[in-house]
Design an enzyme around this catalytic site. Sequence first.
Site, PDB file in Angstrom:
ATOM      1  N   LYS A 282      35.824  54.619  35.233  1.00  0.00           N
ATOM      2  CA  LYS A 282      34.400  54.395  34.994  1.00  0.00           C
ATOM      3  C   LYS A 282      33.644  54.385  36.334  1.00  0.00           C
ATOM      4  CE  LYS A 282      31.218  51.097  32.946  1.00  0.00           C
ATOM      5  NZ  LYS A 282      31.016  49.936  32.101  1.00  0.00           N
TER       6      LYS A 282
ATOM      7  N   GLU B  64      43.602  51.298  42.678  1.00  0.00           N
ATOM      8  CA  GLU B  64      44.862  51.848  42.151  1.00  0.00           C
ATOM      9  C   GLU B  64      44.674  53.294  41.703  1.00  0.00           C
ATOM     10  OE1 GLU B  64      43.435  49.016  41.253  1.00  0.00           O
ATOM     11  OE2 GLU B  64      44.908  47.425  40.873  1.00  0.00           O
TER      12      GLU B  64
ATOM     13  N   GLY C 174      34.574  49.089  30.046  1.00  0.00           N
ATOM     14  CA  GLY C 174      35.869  49.737  30.285  1.00  0.00           C
ATOM     15  C   GLY C 174      36.850  49.540  29.134  1.00  0.00           C
ATOM     16  N   ARG C 175      36.991  48.290  28.683  1.00  0.00           N
ATOM     17  CA  ARG C 175      37.993  48.008  27.643  1.00  0.00           C
ATOM     18  C   ARG C 175      37.527  48.446  26.257  1.00  0.00           C
ATOM     19  NH1 ARG C 175      35.972  43.738  30.191  1.00  0.00           N
ATOM     20  NH2 ARG C 175      34.710  42.207  29.066  1.00  0.00           N
TER      21      ARG C 175
ATOM     22  N   GLU D 168      40.307  39.872  28.503  1.00  0.00           N
ATOM     23  CA  GLU D 168      39.277  40.168  29.512  1.00  0.00           C
ATOM     24  C   GLU D 168      37.889  39.861  28.931  1.00  0.00           C
ATOM     25  OE1 GLU D 168      40.093  43.282  32.662  1.00  0.00           O
ATOM     26  OE2 GLU D 168      38.381  44.216  31.717  1.00  0.00           O
TER      27      GLU D 168
ATOM     28  N   HIS E  75      63.792  39.561  16.590  1.00  0.00           N
ATOM     29  CA  HIS E  75      65.023  39.330  17.358  1.00  0.00           C
ATOM     30  C   HIS E  75      64.704  38.933  18.787  1.00  0.00           C
ATOM     31  CE1 HIS E  75      67.703  40.748  14.166  1.00  0.00           C
ATOM     32  NE2 HIS E  75      66.672  41.513  13.837  1.00  0.00           N
TER      33      HIS E  75
ATOM     34  N   LYS F 131      40.924  41.116  43.560  1.00  0.00           N
ATOM     35  CA  LYS F 131      40.672  42.407  44.211  1.00  0.00           C
ATOM     36  C   LYS F 131      40.253  42.194  45.658  1.00  0.00           C
ATOM     37  CE  LYS F 131      38.742  45.118  40.374  1.00  0.00           C
ATOM     38  NZ  LYS F 131      37.514  45.769  39.915  1.00  0.00           N
TER      39      LYS F 131
HETATM   40  O1  LIG Z   1      37.616  52.560  34.896  1.00  0.00           O
HETATM   41  P1  LIG Z   1      37.651  51.838  36.182  1.00  0.00           P
HETATM   42  O2  LIG Z   1      36.302  51.720  36.813  1.00  0.00           O
HETATM   43  O3  LIG Z   1      38.632  52.488  37.118  1.00  0.00           O
HETATM   44  O4  LIG Z   1      38.116  50.358  35.940  1.00  0.00           O
HETATM   45  C1  LIG Z   1      39.370  50.045  35.384  1.00  0.00           C
HETATM   46  C2  LIG Z   1      39.447  48.664  34.809  1.00  0.00           C
HETATM   47  O5  LIG Z   1      39.221  47.672  35.786  1.00  0.00           O
HETATM   48  C3  LIG Z   1      38.543  46.553  35.208  1.00  0.00           C
HETATM   49  O6  LIG Z   1      37.253  46.527  35.745  1.00  0.00           O
HETATM   50  C4  LIG Z   1      39.212  45.260  35.544  1.00  0.00           C
HETATM   51  O7  LIG Z   1      40.496  45.177  35.014  1.00  0.00           O
HETATM   52  C5  LIG Z   1      38.505  46.859  33.720  1.00  0.00           C
HETATM   53  O8  LIG Z   1      37.500  46.236  33.055  1.00  0.00           O
HETATM   54  C6  LIG Z   1      38.454  48.340  33.722  1.00  0.00           C
HETATM   55  O9  LIG Z   1      38.807  48.845  32.490  1.00  0.00           O
END
Ligand SMILES: O=P(O)(O)OC[C@H]1O[C@](O)(CO)[C@@H](O)[C@@H]1O
Length: 568
Positions: free
Chosen positions: A213, A219, A273-274, A360, A391, A516
């Site tokens: 987003k 990462e 995002g979620r 979240e 199990h 972060k």
């Molecule tokens: O899509 P992006 O901006 O890479 O963010 C990834 C994720 O990091 C967060 O901001 C934190 O986990 C989520 O809400 C989001 O889905």
Amino acid sequence: MASPTLISDTGAWKDLKGHVEEIKKTHLRDLMADAERCKSMMVEFDGVLLDYSRQRATNETVDKLFKLAEEAKLKEKINRMYNGEHINSTENRSVLHVALRASRDAVIQSDGKNVVPEVWSVLDKIKDFSERVRSGSWVGATGKVLKDVVAIGIGGSFLGPLFVHTALQTDPEAIKSARGRQLRFLANVDPIDVARNITGLNPETTLVVVVSKTFTTAETMLNARTLREWISAALGPSAVAKHMVAVSTNLTLVEKFGIDPNNAFAFWDWVGGRYSVCSAVGVFPLSLQYGFSVVEQFLKGASSIDQHFYSAPHEKNIPVLLGLLSIWNVSFFGHPARAILPYSQALEKFAPHIQQVSMESNGKGVSIDGVLLPFEAGEIDFGEPGTNGQHSFYQLIHQGRVIPCDFIGVVKSQQPVYLKGEVVSNHDELMSNFFAQPDALAYGKTPEQLHKENVPPHLIPHKTFSGNRPSLSLLLPSLNAYNIGQLLAIYEHRIAVEGFVWGINSFDQWGVELGKSLATQVRKQLHASRTKGEPVEGFNFSTATLLTRYLEATADIPADPPTLLPRI
Ligand SMILES: O=P(O)(O)OC[C@H]1O[C@](O)(CO)[C@@H](O)[C@@H]1O
């Protein structure tokens, strides 16, 4: 008198606090004996059946929960969401994931503008691009068809698409349309995840989709640079244009990264995002794998629930009922967790996705107005498909802690198996457990029953089950793309209901920021120590010791090492 800020100050909340003490005196064995009660606790919509009769609740409880919803102005909040108001107040944004699956002719406004045409212009672009890749009219730098896709993304840019992909992988129609293709997900910044994802893939036939987003997530961006290197090293830097595309709200950064914005698929800041699996985040990689028409069915299933959630009265509204029952369990019974137990292996990634959507969204400590909550919001979600979970952790659920359970069953298996001479089909065997477990939890087993069965006295305490453990059952007619969309939307809206009633902002996530920023400090230190030999400074004793140990043990790594990609 000014209206109370916190839901816990309302009469309805206090009434439920008293009422729960009455309910604690009842046992599900007795509640389940009342067939009229049970009948009134079954709700069906569009083929989905919810049975919540195994909740520790009476019709009176449900009425009181509706009063709570009224006090929380639940219906008004739902309307405000659908009307595109900026209900995510800490980020000053509307929350319109429902617009992502609205029909082409729907009108949904954000900031005075109907967003549905934009949604459909991206969907049309996805359809066109994915068909070109699938048909081989868009090829890689060496002219080969791109049959494999690696989607790079994390959190909401990963978990939802992974859930849907995993659920579709065994659906007969989806299988047909995915033949000869692979879709993989690279999420973790751990280089092992890179190794796993590129193993067996040929850059010549691979399309990499960077999904972020913000296009700033550490990462994802490191993984994107890593796979850019993987492509350039094999095919030359100019190949990146043919082999890398993006999904983002930040098209400026996409271009800066070296991806042609024409090959980028937009979404908008009103998509959390979620809650983004129905945007290009999920729709694009899934369309590459399964074709747009399969994914369109998924969107239609979600849209059907969106309309139900918006228009059904509370007593017939599946997400509203589920949300209120969660509040009942968390805030009044004090159960901190919820187990999500799909009796379908295809739903193995459902609980991990809902973990993010739920925790979240609702793992908050203050109200939407910033007032410290005097009660706990959110719940700990976890789960595994049945019967694997049985199990694993069911022992604790049956005789240890009380964990309200969601049992999710499917009438028709995606992959039925019948063996001649077996008592039941393989799916019937699975479903026998789906039907039995909720009753085992509700009824338990008494010492008297065990005496009658001649259980030796010293084993009776060990074999006694208290029962009275709440669960609910959701029965889906099948598990095709449409049903998967329904299930997703039911949970998304249930979680919103919980947040609306608790009076929190379910659409921000400030809690992930601190970790972060501390990682940034560590990253700087590692760079300075490795390149200039600077000592570890500015950390507490514990972190400094661990960092120093880590650096000393890897002192043989050169300050500026040459590029090294996994070789497995
Ligand atoms: O899509 P992006 O901006 O890479 O963010 C990834 C994720 O990091 C967060 O901001 C934190 O986990 C989520 O809400 C989001 O889905």
